[in-house]
Structures are given as structure tokens and as C-alpha cells.
Design an enzyme around this catalytic site. Structure first.
Site, PDB file in Angstrom:
ATOM      1  N   ASN A  10      13.651  -3.448  82.804  1.00 52.03           N
ATOM      2  CA  ASN A  10      12.522  -3.742  81.922  1.00 52.03           C
ATOM      3  C   ASN A  10      11.229  -3.529  82.703  1.00 52.03           C
ATOM      4  O   ASN A  10      10.872  -4.340  83.551  1.00 52.03           O
ATOM      5  CB  ASN A  10      12.627  -5.179  81.409  1.00 52.03           C
ATOM      6  CG  ASN A  10      11.463  -5.557  80.504  1.00 52.03           C
ATOM      7  OD1 ASN A  10      10.686  -4.710  80.064  1.00 52.03           O
ATOM      8  ND2 ASN A  10      11.344  -6.844  80.210  1.00 52.03           N
ATOM      9  N   LYS A  12       8.292  -3.686  81.618  1.00 43.94           N
ATOM     10  CA  LYS A  12       7.200  -4.513  81.086  1.00 43.94           C
ATOM     11  C   LYS A  12       5.954  -3.632  80.877  1.00 43.94           C
ATOM     12  O   LYS A  12       6.087  -2.538  80.328  1.00 43.94           O
ATOM     13  CB  LYS A  12       6.963  -5.736  81.968  1.00 43.94           C
ATOM     14  CG  LYS A  12       8.262  -6.552  82.144  1.00 43.94           C
ATOM     15  CD  LYS A  12       8.071  -7.884  82.767  1.00 43.94           C
ATOM     16  CE  LYS A  12       9.414  -8.597  82.864  1.00 43.94           C
ATOM     17  NZ  LYS A  12       9.301  -9.964  83.379  1.00 43.94           N
ATOM     18  N   HIS A  95      12.777 -11.493  74.301  1.00 43.66           N
ATOM     19  CA  HIS A  95      12.429 -11.752  75.698  1.00 43.66           C
ATOM     20  C   HIS A  95      11.544 -12.995  75.781  1.00 43.66           C
ATOM     21  O   HIS A  95      10.738 -13.263  74.895  1.00 43.66           O
ATOM     22  CB  HIS A  95      11.705 -10.544  76.292  1.00 43.66           C
ATOM     23  CG  HIS A  95      11.574 -10.597  77.779  1.00 43.66           C
ATOM     24  ND1 HIS A  95      10.601 -11.339  78.411  1.00 43.66           N
ATOM     25  CD2 HIS A  95      12.306 -10.018  78.767  1.00 43.66           C
ATOM     26  CE1 HIS A  95      10.734 -11.210  79.720  1.00 43.66           C
ATOM     27  NE2 HIS A  95      11.758 -10.410  79.967  1.00 43.66           N
ATOM     28  N   GLU A  97       8.960 -13.657  77.327  1.00 43.36           N
ATOM     29  CA  GLU A  97       7.520 -13.405  77.228  1.00 43.36           C
ATOM     30  C   GLU A  97       7.094 -13.230  75.770  1.00 43.36           C
ATOM     31  O   GLU A  97       5.996 -13.633  75.380  1.00 43.36           O
ATOM     32  CB  GLU A  97       7.153 -12.172  78.061  1.00 43.36           C
ATOM     33  CG  GLU A  97       7.285 -12.445  79.549  1.00 43.36           C
ATOM     34  CD  GLU A  97       7.472 -11.203  80.397  1.00 43.36           C
ATOM     35  OE1 GLU A  97       7.719 -11.355  81.599  1.00 43.36           O
ATOM     36  OE2 GLU A  97       7.389 -10.082  79.851  1.00 43.36           O
ATOM     37  N   GLU A 167      18.491 -15.023  80.526  1.00 42.07           N
ATOM     38  CA  GLU A 167      17.370 -14.975  81.456  1.00 42.07           C
ATOM     39  C   GLU A 167      16.711 -16.353  81.545  1.00 42.07           C
ATOM     40  O   GLU A 167      15.875 -16.697  80.705  1.00 42.07           O
ATOM     41  CB  GLU A 167      16.337 -13.948  80.989  1.00 42.07           C
ATOM     42  CG  GLU A 167      16.837 -12.518  81.020  1.00 42.07           C
ATOM     43  CD  GLU A 167      15.678 -11.542  81.024  1.00 42.07           C
ATOM     44  OE1 GLU A 167      15.569 -10.779  81.981  1.00 42.07           O
ATOM     45  OE2 GLU A 167      14.879 -11.552  80.077  1.00 42.07           O
ATOM     46  N   GLY A 173      10.272 -13.512  87.345  1.00 44.33           N
ATOM     47  CA  GLY A 173       9.032 -13.211  88.052  1.00 44.33           C
ATOM     48  C   GLY A 173       8.572 -14.277  89.025  1.00 44.33           C
ATOM     49  O   GLY A 173       7.454 -14.231  89.527  1.00 44.33           O
ATOM     50  N   SER A 213      14.678 -12.432  88.477  1.00 49.98           N
ATOM     51  CA  SER A 213      14.469 -12.161  89.905  1.00 49.98           C
ATOM     52  C   SER A 213      15.710 -11.553  90.567  1.00 49.98           C
ATOM     53  O   SER A 213      16.076 -11.916  91.685  1.00 49.98           O
ATOM     54  CB  SER A 213      14.026 -13.428  90.635  1.00 49.98           C
ATOM     55  OG  SER A 213      12.789 -13.894  90.123  1.00 49.98           O
TER      56      SER A 213
END
Length: 251
Positions: A10, A12, A95, A97, A167, A173, A213
Site C-alpha cells: 500500500n 498510500k 483501511h 486511515e 491491521e 506506521g 510495520s
């Protein structure tokens, strides 16, 4: 049949230049990649078509998001029908985010998933808990709550085109990563839920991948877990170590 190992990248909102894009393509095209692994990368939408044409055919491309309508006055959105017409096979939905920054509910994610599947796309469906939820022992409860609207919206047959990406939000991150034992437990619990909520066949055949990560340093141990069927990689997918992650099952 064993589940095919799956590694997604991904990107992003990266890369930010044409030069960076060309460098990534060159690195992936020249890499020695395990042919038994399904590899899918998700660039920003502006790069979807050029990357599809420039990448070696073994590497598929995915959109990072889509809307649930086929067409209409929805400025800034991309429809499942448009992705299918462009021969983009995958889309990432749910996701963390999108859930946190753009306030997408599990019900909206399920609606998007249903529309994407009906259009002919395959879906990388993201689920995961926050640090507070993890520390409260609510990981399985949170993941189940995120999956239930999808279970209600799609058919048993549809699950053949869904890859579930666990996730943990606290590991995305941050440099923190779930231990192999934590990842295995979350994946096993998710598989158990799918067996109860859908069917044992769906539970057995659905690939459940880990994201959070993932690096060349930790992918080998994670890949040995029986219910970890691959990875959804963020920042490391933009670095040379992405190839090592793809090849993590190699002896």
C-alpha cells in the site's frame, strides 16, 4: 489446498514524483520474486493505469479505495465499474486511515465491499483494533464488529474474492509490530469467527494477511504462523526490502 501466500504493498499517498514512480517500477520489474506468491501493489489512483502497463504481468495493481455507486455526481470518487473497465483487479477497503480520518463506518465499508464484488473486483478488506482496544482485551470483539456488516451484505461465494487484512491500528506506521503470537491469535480468532458466521469452507479458504510495520526484519517469523497468509505492507513497500518481504516464505 493450501492458501496462496499474498503480499500487498500500500503506497498510500506516495510516491510524489514521476521519477520516484519510475524507480519503484524498475526495482520491482528487475527483482527476483517468488513466483508462488500473489503480489499486489496499491499506488495513488493517478498512477494506477501507467503502473498496470509498466509493471511485469506477475504483479497486480489495486486501487486504495472506491465508492459504492457505479456512476453519478460524486466529485473526487472512483467507482467499482470504472476500476473494472480499467482492468484494475483489486481494491483496498476499510483501511484504518479511511475509518479514522474519513469517518467511514463498518456499514459503509460493507456497502462498498458489496458494490465492488458485484462489479467484479476482488477486495482487500482491512480490520483492526486501536491500542486502547487491544489493552482492554477487545481485539476479537472489534474485528468481529467490523466484519459482521460485511458478512450480512455479501454471499458465501463472494468470500472467494475477499482477502482479509488484519491491521492493528497501533502498529501502523508506528514502528510497533504485533508479535508473531499476537498476530497468530488475532488471525485464528478471525478464522474462527468466519467459520461460525459464514462457513467452515470460507474460514479455511479465506486468506488473512497481517499489516502493521511489516519489515524485512520481522516478516520471516510472522510468515511461519499457520494462520498468517501474507502481508499488507505500508512504508516498507516503497523500499528495496519489499522484495525480501515478498520472498519471506523462501527457505
Amino acid at each position: 489446498m493450501p492458501r496462496q501466500f499474498f503480499v500487498g504493498g500500500n503506497f498510500k499517498m506516495n510516491p510524489v514524483s514521476q521519477e520516484q514512480k519510475r524507480a519503484l517500477v524498475k526495482a520491482l520489474n528487475e527483482a527476483d520474486i517468488d513466483p508462488s506468491v500473489e503480489v499486489v501493489i496499491a499506488p495513488p489512483s493517478i498512477y494506477l493505469l501507467p503502473l498496470k502497463d509498466l509493471l511485469r504481468k506477475e504483479i497486480k495493481v489495486s486501487a486504495q479505495n472506491c465508492y459504492f455507486k457505479a456512476n453519478g455526481a460524486f466529485t473526487g470518487e472512483i467507482s467499482p465499474a470504472q476500476l473494472v473497465d480499467a482492468e484494475i483487479p483489486y481494491v483496498i477497503l476499510g483501511h484504518s486511515e479511511r475509518r479514522t480520518l474519513f469517518h467511514e463506518t463498518s456499514e459503509l465499508v460493507a456497502q462498498k465491499t458489496k458494490s465492488a464484488l458485484e462489479a467484479g473486483l476482488s477486495v482487500i478488506l482491512c480490520v483492526g483494533e486501536t491500542l486502547e482496544e487491544r489493552e482492554s482485551g477487545k481485539t476479537a470483539q472489534v474485528v468481529e464488529a467490523q466484519l459482521k456488516p460485511v458478512v450480512a451484505a455479501v454471499s458465501e461465494q463472494d468470500w472467494a474474492k475477499i482477502v482479509v487484512a488484519y491491521e492493528p491500528v497501533w502498529a501502523i506506521g508506528t514502528g510497533k509490530v504485533a508479535t508473531s503470537a499476537q498476530a497468530q491469535q488475532a488471525h485464528a480468532d478471525t478464522r474462527k469467527f468466519l467459520a461460525q458466521a459464514v462457513s467452515s469452507a470460507v474460514a479455511e479458504n479465506t486468506r488473512i494477511i497481517y499489516g502493521g510495520s511489516v519489515t524485512a526484519a520481522n516478516c520471516k517469523e510472522l510468515s511461519t504462523q499457520p494462520d498468517v497468509d501474507g502481508f499488507l505492507v505500508g512504508g516498507a513497500s516503497l523500499k528495496p526490502e519489499f522484495v525480501q518481504i515478498i520472498n519471506s516464505k523462501r527457505a
